[in-house]
Design a protein around this motif. Sequence first.
Motif, mmCIF file in Angstrom:
data_model
loop_
_atom_site.group_PDB
_atom_site.id
_atom_site.type_symbol
_atom_site.label_atom_id
_atom_site.label_comp_id
_atom_site.label_asym_id
_atom_site.label_seq_id
_atom_site.Cartn_x
_atom_site.Cartn_y
_atom_site.Cartn_z
ATOM 1 N N GLY A 1 0.807 -1.221 0.000
ATOM 2 C CA GLY A 1 0.000 0.000 0.000
ATOM 3 C C GLY A 1 0.832 1.259 0.000
ATOM 4 N N VAL A 2 1.780 1.351 -0.901
ATOM 5 C CA VAL A 2 2.655 2.516 -0.964
ATOM 6 C C VAL A 2 1.868 3.789 -1.267
ATOM 7 N N ALA A 3 0.861 3.686 -2.127
ATOM 8 C CA ALA A 3 0.070 4.871 -2.477
ATOM 9 C C ALA A 3 -0.638 5.435 -1.254
ATOM 10 N N ASP A 4 -1.208 4.555 -0.423
ATOM 11 C CA ASP A 4 -1.885 5.022 0.791
ATOM 12 C C ASP A 4 -0.890 5.633 1.776
ATOM 13 N N VAL A 5 0.274 5.008 1.890
ATOM 14 C CA VAL A 5 1.295 5.539 2.798
ATOM 15 C C VAL A 5 1.737 6.929 2.363
ATOM 16 N N PHE A 6 1.989 7.091 1.064
ATOM 17 C CA PHE A 6 2.398 8.397 0.554
ATOM 18 C C PHE A 6 1.291 9.435 0.747
ATOM 19 N N SER A 7 0.031 9.019 0.557
ATOM 20 C CA SER A 7 -1.089 9.950 0.716
ATOM 21 C C SER A 7 -1.196 10.429 2.159
ATOM 22 N N ARG A 8 -1.071 9.506 3.108
ATOM 23 C CA ARG A 8 -1.152 9.886 4.519
ATOM 24 C C ARG A 8 0.054 10.731 4.926
ATOM 25 N N LEU A 9 1.229 10.354 4.428
ATOM 26 C CA LEU A 9 2.431 11.122 4.749
ATOM 27 C C LEU A 9 2.331 12.544 4.205
ATOM 28 N N ILE B 1 2.169 18.178 4.742
ATOM 29 C CA ILE B 1 1.717 19.392 4.055
ATOM 30 C C ILE B 1 0.469 19.969 4.717
ATOM 31 N N GLY B 2 -0.380 19.096 5.236
ATOM 32 C CA GLY B 2 -1.589 19.571 5.899
ATOM 33 C C GLY B 2 -2.823 19.505 5.041
ATOM 34 N N ARG B 3 -2.724 18.970 3.853
ATOM 35 C CA ARG B 3 -3.896 18.800 2.999
ATOM 36 C C ARG B 3 -3.769 17.483 2.240
ATOM 37 N N GLU B 4 -4.897 17.014 1.730
ATOM 38 C CA GLU B 4 -4.902 15.750 1.012
ATOM 39 C C GLU B 4 -4.227 15.900 -0.351
ATOM 40 N N SER B 5 -3.589 14.805 -0.776
ATOM 41 C CA SER B 5 -2.919 14.828 -2.077
ATOM 42 C C SER B 5 -3.946 14.764 -3.193
ATOM 43 N N ASP B 6 -3.620 15.421 -4.293
ATOM 44 C CA ASP B 6 -4.534 15.443 -5.435
ATOM 45 C C ASP B 6 -4.037 14.567 -6.576
ATOM 46 N N GLY B 7 -3.312 13.501 -6.238
ATOM 47 C CA GLY B 7 -2.778 12.602 -7.260
ATOM 48 C C GLY B 7 -1.277 12.459 -7.109
ATOM 49 N N VAL B 8 -0.555 12.825 -8.149
ATOM 50 C CA VAL B 8 0.900 12.740 -8.134
ATOM 51 C C VAL B 8 1.465 13.935 -7.382
ATOM 52 N N THR B 9 2.244 13.631 -6.343
ATOM 53 C CA THR B 9 2.845 14.690 -5.532
ATOM 54 C C THR B 9 4.366 14.596 -5.594
ATOM 55 N N GLU B 10 5.007 15.485 -4.824
ATOM 56 C CA GLU B 10 6.469 15.480 -4.800
ATOM 57 C C GLU B 10 7.019 14.160 -4.269
ATOM 58 N N ILE B 11 6.274 13.529 -3.367
ATOM 59 C CA ILE B 11 6.749 12.270 -2.787
ATOM 60 C C ILE B 11 6.849 11.191 -3.859
ATOM 61 N N GLU B 12 5.806 11.061 -4.684
ATOM 62 C CA GLU B 12 5.834 10.066 -5.752
ATOM 63 C C GLU B 12 6.938 10.356 -6.762
ATOM 64 N N ILE B 13 7.142 11.652 -7.044
ATOM 65 C CA ILE B 13 8.171 12.026 -8.023
ATOM 66 C C ILE B 13 9.561 11.646 -7.519
ATOM 67 N N PHE B 14 9.858 12.018 -6.263
ATOM 68 C CA PHE B 14 11.180 11.693 -5.715
ATOM 69 C C PHE B 14 11.340 10.185 -5.499
ATOM 70 N N TYR B 15 10.240 9.509 -5.206
ATOM 71 C CA TYR B 15 10.287 8.049 -5.075
ATOM 72 C C TYR B 15 10.642 7.403 -6.413
ATOM 73 N N ALA B 16 10.027 7.912 -7.488
ATOM 74 C CA ALA B 16 10.310 7.375 -8.820
ATOM 75 C C ALA B 16 11.740 7.673 -9.254
ATOM 76 N N ILE B 17 12.266 8.832 -8.826
ATOM 77 C CA ILE B 17 13.649 9.171 -9.180
ATOM 78 C C ILE B 17 14.643 8.397 -8.313
ATOM 79 N N GLY B 18 14.317 8.262 -7.039
ATOM 80 C CA GLY B 18 15.249 7.617 -6.112
ATOM 81 C C GLY B 18 15.380 6.122 -6.308
ATOM 82 N N MET B 19 14.310 5.473 -6.786
ATOM 83 C CA MET B 19 14.374 4.020 -6.959
ATOM 84 C C MET B 19 15.437 3.599 -7.974
ATOM 85 N N PRO B 20 15.461 4.133 -9.206
ATOM 86 C CA PRO B 20 16.528 3.724 -10.138
ATOM 87 C C PRO B 20 17.920 4.123 -9.671
ATOM 88 N N ILE B 21 18.012 5.272 -8.965
ATOM 89 C CA ILE B 21 19.322 5.673 -8.443
ATOM 90 C C ILE B 21 19.797 4.674 -7.390
#
Length: 239
Positions: free
Chosen positions: A156-164, A169-189
């Motif tokens: 449930g990575v999506a739920d974890v990122f949404s709650r985090l 930030i103090g508001r609900e995520s509206d889809g793709v956020t900075e967390i998902e972007i850095f996660y996608a960049i950090g994984m191949p690195i």
Amino acid sequence: MSGRTQMSEFCEAQNKRKEDIRMAIAPDTLYLKIDQNVVVDNCQVHLQDIASMECTNEAVLRQLKQKKIYTFQEKDTEKKKKIRIQVFSVLNIIKQIHEDYPNLEVCNIGESDFILECKAGVTENKALEIIKTVLLCVIIFFGAAFTIMTFNNDVGVADVFSRLYQQVIGRESDGVTEIEIFYAIGMPIGITIFYNHIGRKKVTHDPTPIQVEMRKYEQDVDTTFIENASREGKSIDVD
């Protein structure tokens, strides 16, 4: 001419006798090192093709390097176009050395048993190798992608990122956020750093995890092959 020939043979015999006497008084030592798996490209296998040697007598060392220890059947090799494999015991090699130099002291600092592979007459099909490589890359790519997706879904990575995101930030995520972007960049690195490999270049000089595992696999295969050959009586050993 016959007189010169007889004189030459007499001198050689005298030199050989002197050498035998000298070795009997102060025997020379030959240090022999053979790896567990040796690959040769010629059906006529000489000692220098399979072993690293050092001897206190340079003349003996030169003669032993040229000594033929085994011959693969060339007709069978050319017909099958496959790698020929034979298991040897180092005792057999020492026995063959003592046939020429019975007083020579041989010190083995390598393997006690080894595999000899002959690639004479074997031609590589480059087109087939390229096809295999492409298929392997495709399978690994989609297999790795499927594994990552199933892992993210199971934990449930999506739920974890949404709650985090909501907690930080103090508001609900509206889809793709900075967390998902850095996660996608950090994984191949992270994968690149872990496997220590970018194309033909390495991040550090240390062996990669794949190289370590492949080396362990090769050693296990060689050990199993040697043990099976010994049990089946196919290993070339002393009587």
